[in-house]
Design a protein around this motif. Structure first.
Motif, mmCIF file in Angstrom:
data_model
loop_
_atom_site.group_PDB
_atom_site.id
_atom_site.type_symbol
_atom_site.label_atom_id
_atom_site.label_comp_id
_atom_site.label_asym_id
_atom_site.label_seq_id
_atom_site.Cartn_x
_atom_site.Cartn_y
_atom_site.Cartn_z
ATOM 1 N N VAL A 1 -8.005 9.173 -8.963
ATOM 2 C CA VAL A 1 -8.027 7.704 -9.010
ATOM 3 C C VAL A 1 -8.364 7.131 -7.636
ATOM 4 O O VAL A 1 -9.203 6.234 -7.505
ATOM 5 N N ALA A 2 -7.722 7.665 -6.603
ATOM 6 C CA ALA A 2 -7.972 7.166 -5.243
ATOM 7 C C ALA A 2 -9.412 7.443 -4.808
ATOM 8 O O ALA A 2 -10.090 6.562 -4.261
ATOM 9 N N LEU B 1 -4.530 1.246 4.664
ATOM 10 C CA LEU B 1 -3.859 2.479 4.272
ATOM 11 C C LEU B 1 -2.792 2.176 3.235
ATOM 12 O O LEU B 1 -1.903 1.346 3.471
ATOM 13 N N LEU B 2 -2.879 2.838 2.088
ATOM 14 C CA LEU B 2 -1.872 2.718 1.040
ATOM 15 C C LEU B 2 -1.013 3.973 1.040
ATOM 16 O O LEU B 2 -1.534 5.087 0.983
ATOM 17 N N VAL C 1 -1.133 -1.527 6.693
ATOM 18 C CA VAL C 1 -0.392 -0.553 5.907
ATOM 19 C C VAL C 1 0.243 -1.233 4.706
ATOM 20 O O VAL C 1 0.950 -2.233 4.847
ATOM 21 N N ILE C 2 -0.025 -0.692 3.536
ATOM 22 C CA ILE C 2 0.620 -1.155 2.307
ATOM 23 C C ILE C 2 1.546 -0.039 1.873
ATOM 24 O O ILE C 2 1.094 1.030 1.447
ATOM 25 N N ASN C 3 2.838 -0.257 2.002
ATOM 26 C CA ASN C 3 3.808 0.773 1.646
ATOM 27 C C ASN C 3 4.321 0.499 0.236
ATOM 28 O O ASN C 3 5.138 -0.387 0.022
ATOM 29 N N VAL D 1 -4.593 0.502 -6.225
ATOM 30 C CA VAL D 1 -5.903 0.628 -5.567
ATOM 31 C C VAL D 1 -6.815 -0.536 -5.940
ATOM 32 O O VAL D 1 -7.627 -0.980 -5.123
ATOM 33 N N GLU D 2 -6.669 -1.045 -7.145
ATOM 34 C CA GLU D 2 -7.452 -2.223 -7.540
ATOM 35 C C GLU D 2 -7.052 -3.428 -6.694
ATOM 36 O O GLU D 2 -7.895 -4.204 -6.247
#
Length: 196
Positions: free
Chosen positions: A110-111, A17-18, A53-55, A74-75
């Motif tokens: 983009v996502a 999850l970003l 989780v990437i915050n 996202v890349e």
């Protein structure tokens, strides 16, 4: 920019999850561990969802800043889901709503182009900006979500914004005590975009 990488090494069934947000998601005035993003990871785990989780939230971030940063994020992280919690600073600065709409739509695109589910969190601004601006601002999030097929979540501060005891002295940022309520507000929508 900071990254809060939660949990141990990814297992095969873990989700990623970003979170791309502003001070509300960056735990302004609090430790990162006290913020809703970190607490949501724990709550999701309790519901059987193992999530990394990437915050990537930054205090003061605008939709234009998020739009510039999202492609590289996202890349780099290949998320299963992206939470977009941006727009509040655009509104507080009186930026054109048409610009906000374009930026939100571009981020959702983009996502989605990277195969991620998108949760768009609507923002609110004070009424002193006038009914025309605040009304158009409020509707923008729903319009973008509907047009793009993204999930529209609830206003993150829905359960806390009108309670002075749950807001910091600036009246804009929630306290540590408010963070679990924010998680409760957002959890159903988070589960919706994260469950395979």
């Amino acid at each position: 920019m900071f990254l809060l990488l939660a949990g141990a090494a990814l297992a095969g069934d873990d989700r990623r999850l970003l979170v791309l947000g502003d001070s509300i998601s960056a735990a302004y005035g609090l430790s990162l561990e006290e913020g809703w993003v970190a607490l949501a990871e724990l709550a999701l785990a309790e519901r059987g969802l193992s999530v990394e989780v990437i915050n990537a939230s930054i205090s003061g971030e605008t939709s234009a800043g998020g739009r510039r940063r999202l492609p590289a994020l996202v890349e780099a992280h290949n998320p299963d889901a992206v939470v977009i919690e941006l727009g509040g600073n655009d509104g507080l600065r009186g930026y054109p709503v048409a610009q906000l709409r374009q930026n939100l739509a571009a981020m959702v695109s983009v996502a989605q182009d990277h195969g991620a589910e998108v949760l768009l969190l609507p923002m609110e601004i004070p009424p002193n900006y006038g009914p025309r601006y605040t009304g158009t601002f409020r509707k923008t999030f729903e319009l973008v979500a509907n047009e793009a097929g993204a999930t529209l979540g609830p206003f993150p501060l829905e359960a806390v914004a009108t309670d002075p005891a749950l807001m910091q002295a600036d009246g804009i940022h929630p306290t540590a005590a408010a963070q679990p309520r924010i998680v409760d507000t957002l959890l159903p929508a988070l589960e919706k975009v994260l469950r395979p």
